[in-house]
Design an enzyme around this catalytic site. Structure first.
Site, short mmCIF file in Angstrom:
data_model
loop_
_atom_site.label_atom_id
_atom_site.label_comp_id
_atom_site.label_asym_id
_atom_site.label_seq_id
_atom_site.Cartn_x
_atom_site.Cartn_y
_atom_site.Cartn_z
N ASP A 192 0.82 -1.09 -0.24
CA ASP A 192 -0.10 0.01 -0.10
C ASP A 192 0.63 1.27 -0.16
O ASP A 192 0.65 2.22 -0.73
CB ASP A 192 -0.79 0.05 1.04
CG ASP A 192 -0.33 -0.52 2.37
OD1 ASP A 192 0.72 -0.91 2.46
OD2 ASP A 192 -0.82 -0.27 3.41
N ASP A 228 0.89 -7.31 -10.63
CA ASP A 228 -0.03 -7.02 -11.78
C ASP A 228 -0.60 -5.64 -11.47
O ASP A 228 -0.77 -5.04 -12.54
CB ASP A 228 -1.13 -8.01 -11.39
CG ASP A 228 -1.96 -8.10 -12.61
OD1 ASP A 228 -1.84 -7.32 -13.66
OD2 ASP A 228 -3.16 -8.56 -12.65
#
Ligand code: NAD
Length: 366
Positions: free
Chosen positions: A226, A250
């Site tokens: 994050d 990804d």
């Protein structure tokens, strides 16, 4: 003179148009560096369905098995969108190829040249001097493949289960790819995990630290995923190589592609079995798709395909000097103001060109 076998799978849409330019570049490299390439052109994707009844025909797979590396264009388009999902060009060709060759490492360099920073949506002062980050993403493990997977009724309500699983050996081999790649760049690896919440994150971090001991010349740091998503936008130029597991990679690799700005410039490599000398079998392709909206017009940007070719020379054939020569030629034409339509803004000192002209300009620099 050494001969290298390359399976050439141009595919659909702009695939054949940009592949033609990549082939011209390889011919120029062959004569400059005294190497020889043997090309085996095969059908894939929609072209495979139309010409041989399936997206990945047997002959194509055989040619790939016999090759040192695969140069892939792009597949897909509206014509094949109504086929059953598993028979469609992408699912029917790309995924089986990845699986068949165990392509476990996805490398996506996100590069924005200094003169193209206007194409990036991030504040230009943050990427002054350009942007150049390599994302190394694990491609065959983690949540996308872990078992059990489940979607159905459980304890009286609909429930979904995905399993995130990594073995130490899977983390080790992808970490080696990242450290080796960093040695050829700015020698910095940022490893991404969620070690504060996930058991997978703890194993990931400990394993990457263990592998790092074999690369004392490379600096390693760690970021929670994050925080990494934020830091990439806040200080994009502090990164060199970003190493991530499948799901995190990804997402972050798309974020990095966005920072770079122009899809027609972005190459990628998917690496499989390692060979001698730090080389890998691999499949090399542009990050973008078949661009049906501009296919057949001769205006696609061939640079992503050409830079994929440079990656092929670097990671599968060990021709570092030739690879750098291609990278430099691309940089030189961009510095000279040559632009395909996707990059052209009418800025003073720039010239608009079509696919063939851009290919010719790069060949001339080589
Ligand atoms: P896309 O990447 O093909 O196109 C998105 C936009 O970027 C379009 O406006 C296109 O014109 C532009 N663009 C892409 N590459 C360009 C280039 N080299 N030069 C200039 N402009 C370029 O994505 P999409 O429109 O979502 O998908 C189109 C088809 O491609 C679909 O069938 C999709 O399934 C397929 N696809 C294939 C791959 C692959 O082969 N690996 C990857 C992504 C999408």
């Amino acid at each position: 003179m050494s001969t290298h076998k390359i399976a050439v799978l141009a595919g659909d849409g702009i695939g054949p148009e940009v592949m033609k330019e990549a082939r011209k570049v390889l011919d120029a490299i062959a004569s400059k560096f005294q190497v020889s390439f043997e090309f085996d052109e095969q059908l894939v994707g929609g072209a495979g369905i139309d010409g041989a009844g399936k997206a990945l025909p047997e002959a194509t797979l055989k040619a790939c098995e016999a090759a040192d590396a695969i140069l892939f264009g792009s597949v897909g388009g509206p014509k094949w969108e109504n086929l059953p999902p598993n028979e469609q060009p992408e699912r029917g060709a790309l995924l089986p190829l990845r699986k068949h060759f165990g392509l476990f490492a996805n490398l996506r360099p996100s590069v924005c040249f200094p003169s193209l920073t206007h194409a990036s949506p991030v504040k230009n002062e943050l990427i002054e001097g350009g942007f150049n980050v390599l994302c190394v993403r694990e491609l065959t493990g983690g949540m996308y493949f872990g078992e059990p997977k489940f979607l159905g009724e459980k304890d009286g309500e609909r429930t979904a289960i995905d399993t995130m699983i990594y073995r130490e050996s899977e983390i080790e081999r992808i970490a080696h790819v990242a450290f080796l790649a960093a040695q050829g760049r700015d020698k910095r690896v940022t490893s991404i995990d969620k070690a504060n919440v996930l058991q997978n994150g703890i194993l990931w971090r400990e394993t990457v630290e263990k592998v790092a001991k074999g690369y004392p010349d490379v600096t390693l740091d760690h970021l929670y995923v994050d925080n990494a998503a934020m830091q990439l936008i806040r200080r994009p130029n502090d990164f060199d190589v970003v190493l991530a597991e499948n799901l995190f990679g990804d997402i972050l690799s798309d974020e990095m592609a966005m920072i770079a700005g122009s899809l027609g410039m972005l190459a990628s490599a998917s690496l499989g079995a390692s060979k001698d000398g730090g080389l890998y079998f691999g499949m090399y392709e542009p990050s973008g798709g078949s661009a049906p909206d501009i296919a057949g017009q001769g205006i696609a940007n061939p640079i992503a395909q050409i830079l994929s070719t440079a990656m092929l020379l670097r990671y599968s054939l060990g021709l570092e000097e030739a690879a750098t020569c291609i990278d430099d030629a691309v940089k030189a034409v961009i510095d000279e103001g040559l632009r395909t339509g996707d990059l052209f803004t009418g800025e003073e000192g720039t010239t608009k060109m079509n696919t063939t002209e851009m290919g010719d300009a790069i060949v001339a620099k080589i």
